[in-house]
Design a protein around this motif. Sequence first.
Motif, PDB file in Angstrom:
ATOM      1  N   ALA A  56       0.920  -0.857  -0.195  1.00  0.00           N
ATOM      2  CA  ALA A  56       0.166  -0.108  -0.632  1.00  0.00           C
ATOM      3  C   ALA A  56       0.950   0.907   0.264  1.00  0.00           C
ATOM      4  N   VAL A  57       0.951   2.388  -0.393  1.00  0.00           N
ATOM      5  CA  VAL A  57       1.548   3.891  -0.725  1.00  0.00           C
ATOM      6  C   VAL A  57       0.744   4.945  -0.610  1.00  0.00           C
ATOM      7  N   LEU A  58       0.702   5.661   0.347  1.00  0.00           N
ATOM      8  CA  LEU A  58       0.259   6.544   0.814  1.00  0.00           C
ATOM      9  C   LEU A  58       0.612   7.975  -0.381  1.00  0.00           C
ATOM     10  N   PHE A  59      -0.360   8.860   0.518  1.00  0.00           N
ATOM     11  CA  PHE A  59       0.137  10.575  -0.107  1.00  0.00           C
ATOM     12  C   PHE A  59       0.987  10.529   0.497  1.00  0.00           C
ATOM     13  N   PRO A  60       2.278  11.395  -0.067  1.00  0.00           N
ATOM     14  CA  PRO A  60       3.582  11.856   0.464  1.00  0.00           C
ATOM     15  C   PRO A  60       3.241  12.201   1.992  1.00  0.00           C
ATOM     16  N   GLU A  61       2.181  13.336   1.771  1.00  0.00           N
ATOM     17  CA  GLU A  61       2.074  13.907   2.907  1.00  0.00           C
ATOM     18  C   GLU A  61       1.671  13.331   3.834  1.00  0.00           C
ATOM     19  N   GLU A  62       0.789  12.266   3.738  1.00  0.00           N
ATOM     20  CA  GLU A  62       0.360  11.332   4.703  1.00  0.00           C
ATOM     21  C   GLU A  62       1.257  10.313   4.946  1.00  0.00           C
ATOM     22  N   ALA A  63       2.517  10.489   4.319  1.00  0.00           N
ATOM     23  CA  ALA A  63       3.730   9.382   4.944  1.00  0.00           C
ATOM     24  C   ALA A  63       4.479  10.264   5.420  1.00  0.00           C
ATOM     25  N   ALA A  64       4.595  11.570   5.409  1.00  0.00           N
ATOM     26  CA  ALA A  64       5.673  12.248   6.146  1.00  0.00           C
ATOM     27  C   ALA A  64       5.084  12.208   7.657  1.00  0.00           C
ATOM     28  N   LEU A  65       3.993  11.585   7.849  1.00  0.00           N
ATOM     29  CA  LEU A  65       3.564  11.653   9.558  1.00  0.00           C
ATOM     30  C   LEU A  65       3.768   9.904  10.034  1.00  0.00           C
ATOM     31  N   LEU A  66       4.813   9.642   9.337  1.00  0.00           N
ATOM     32  CA  LEU A  66       5.051   8.258   9.384  1.00  0.00           C
ATOM     33  C   LEU A  66       6.143   8.619   9.827  1.00  0.00           C
ATOM     34  N   ALA A  67       7.126   9.782   9.704  1.00  0.00           N
ATOM     35  CA  ALA A  67       9.100   9.296   9.475  1.00  0.00           C
ATOM     36  C   ALA A  67       9.337   9.016  10.591  1.00  0.00           C
ATOM     37  N   ARG A  68       8.907   9.245  11.628  1.00  0.00           N
ATOM     38  CA  ARG A  68       9.357   8.221  13.322  1.00  0.00           C
ATOM     39  C   ARG A  68       8.353   7.249  13.925  1.00  0.00           C
ATOM     40  N   ALA A  69       7.597   6.563  12.488  1.00  0.00           N
ATOM     41  CA  ALA A  69       6.633   5.780  13.423  1.00  0.00           C
ATOM     42  C   ALA A  69       7.477   4.097  13.713  1.00  0.00           C
ATOM     43  N   VAL A  70       7.281   3.869  14.856  1.00  0.00           N
ATOM     44  CA  VAL A  70       7.279   2.170  14.716  1.00  0.00           C
ATOM     45  C   VAL A  70       6.161   1.542  13.756  1.00  0.00           C
ATOM     46  N   ASP A  71       6.594   0.082  12.972  1.00  0.00           N
ATOM     47  CA  ASP A  71       6.356  -0.589  12.930  1.00  0.00           C
ATOM     48  C   ASP A  71       4.492  -0.534  12.522  1.00  0.00           C
ATOM     49  N   LYS A  72       4.655  -1.042  13.638  1.00  0.00           N
ATOM     50  CA  LYS A  72       3.131  -1.399  14.325  1.00  0.00           C
ATOM     51  C   LYS A  72       2.540  -0.048  13.759  1.00  0.00           C
ATOM     52  N   ARG A  73       2.707   1.109  13.777  1.00  0.00           N
ATOM     53  CA  ARG A  73       2.087   2.301  13.966  1.00  0.00           C
ATOM     54  C   ARG A  73       1.645   2.690  12.167  1.00  0.00           C
ATOM     55  N   ARG A  74       3.069   2.560  11.634  1.00  0.00           N
ATOM     56  CA  ARG A  74       3.284   2.321  10.407  1.00  0.00           C
ATOM     57  C   ARG A  74       1.824   1.861   9.735  1.00  0.00           C
ATOM     58  N   ARG A  75       1.891   0.591  10.081  1.00  0.00           N
ATOM     59  CA  ARG A  75       1.475  -0.565   9.109  1.00  0.00           C
ATOM     60  C   ARG A  75      -0.817   0.015   9.731  1.00  0.00           C
ATOM     61  N   GLU A  76      -0.905   0.297  10.751  1.00  0.00           N
ATOM     62  CA  GLU A  76      -1.842   0.073  10.954  1.00  0.00           C
ATOM     63  C   GLU A  76      -2.716   1.788  10.608  1.00  0.00           C
ATOM     64  N   PHE A  77      -1.776   3.073  10.500  1.00  0.00           N
ATOM     65  CA  PHE A  77      -1.597   3.493  10.044  1.00  0.00           C
ATOM     66  C   PHE A  77      -2.056   3.805   8.711  1.00  0.00           C
ATOM     67  N   THR A  78      -1.503   2.787   7.701  1.00  0.00           N
ATOM     68  CA  THR A  78      -1.058   2.963   6.475  1.00  0.00           C
ATOM     69  C   THR A  78      -2.452   2.554   5.493  1.00  0.00           C
ATOM     70  N   ALA A 128      -9.745   4.941   4.247  1.00  0.00           N
ATOM     71  CA  ALA A 128     -10.139   5.693   4.187  1.00  0.00           C
ATOM     72  C   ALA A 128     -10.326   6.753   2.558  1.00  0.00           C
ATOM     73  N   HIS A 129      -9.347   6.360   2.046  1.00  0.00           N
ATOM     74  CA  HIS A 129      -9.618   6.565   0.363  1.00  0.00           C
ATOM     75  C   HIS A 129     -10.496   5.623   0.036  1.00  0.00           C
ATOM     76  N   ARG A 130     -10.237   4.833  -0.260  1.00  0.00           N
ATOM     77  CA  ARG A 130     -11.371   4.678  -1.004  1.00  0.00           C
ATOM     78  C   ARG A 130     -13.234   4.709  -0.828  1.00  0.00           C
ATOM     79  N   ALA A 131     -12.925   4.783   0.654  1.00  0.00           N
ATOM     80  CA  ALA A 131     -14.656   5.519   1.034  1.00  0.00           C
ATOM     81  C   ALA A 131     -14.803   6.812   0.896  1.00  0.00           C
TER      82      ALA A 131
END
Length: 240
Positions: A22-44, A50-53
């Motif tokens: 899965a690929v986020l928009f760059p602006e969304e990906a920037a929010l995960l710059a310091r996120a751990v893997d679990k947070r990255r996966r659930e956020f993504t 949300a995009h599909r909705a």
Amino acid sequence: MLASLLPDAAVAVEAFEDDPNAVLFPEEAALLARAVDKRRREFTTARICAHRALSGLGLPPVPILSGDRGAPHWPDGVVGSITHCAGYRAAAVALAGRLRTIGIDAEPNEPNPQGVTAQITVPAEEGWLATLTRTLPTVHWDRLLFSAKESVYKAWFPLAQRWLGFEDAALTIDPGTAATTATPARGTFTAKLLVTGPTLDGGELTGFDGHWLADRGLLLTAVTVPHLDGTPVPPAQAAP
């Protein structure tokens, strides 16, 4: 699952596993710059939902950034909510002309962590919570109470733009089909605000109505608020 708790005006998208590609928009990906893997996966995965909705509303996917207190910042004219827990991610959206607000939450159908129930419960909830816990143990009612209050808060905040504590609403949960052998179990809940609510269409908001579902080891809750000058929209019927 989630769609059965929401009116037809809402579009819900859910996922039970993460897509490693899965690929986020760059602006969304920037929010995960310091996120751990679990947070990255659930956020993504939740953001992909949300995009599909949004696409389900006929709108183009756009970056969903974080607003006040971490709430998703939806495009103008859209209301929505996002949730995630172990093994589940989801988003629900609607056009603001159809619904005023949406709040959703998902939790594992397991007891609350130690000490949490005492922190989230008000005296008016103690009686029914004890009774349901004793008589209908297949649903963890303490965790369902937590989930329902999370959904109430998510529905409240876009309307009031201020904090609502666990102690600021008293909930009553109808056991629904948990009282039978039906699977999955589902029912409704009501929330009475113990603080002054915002003014909507000339009247004070004094509470919320919601729906809940227990299925596949999960507890799902949802709250929507229709426009007070319109006809309330019932939740969609569950598929047979």
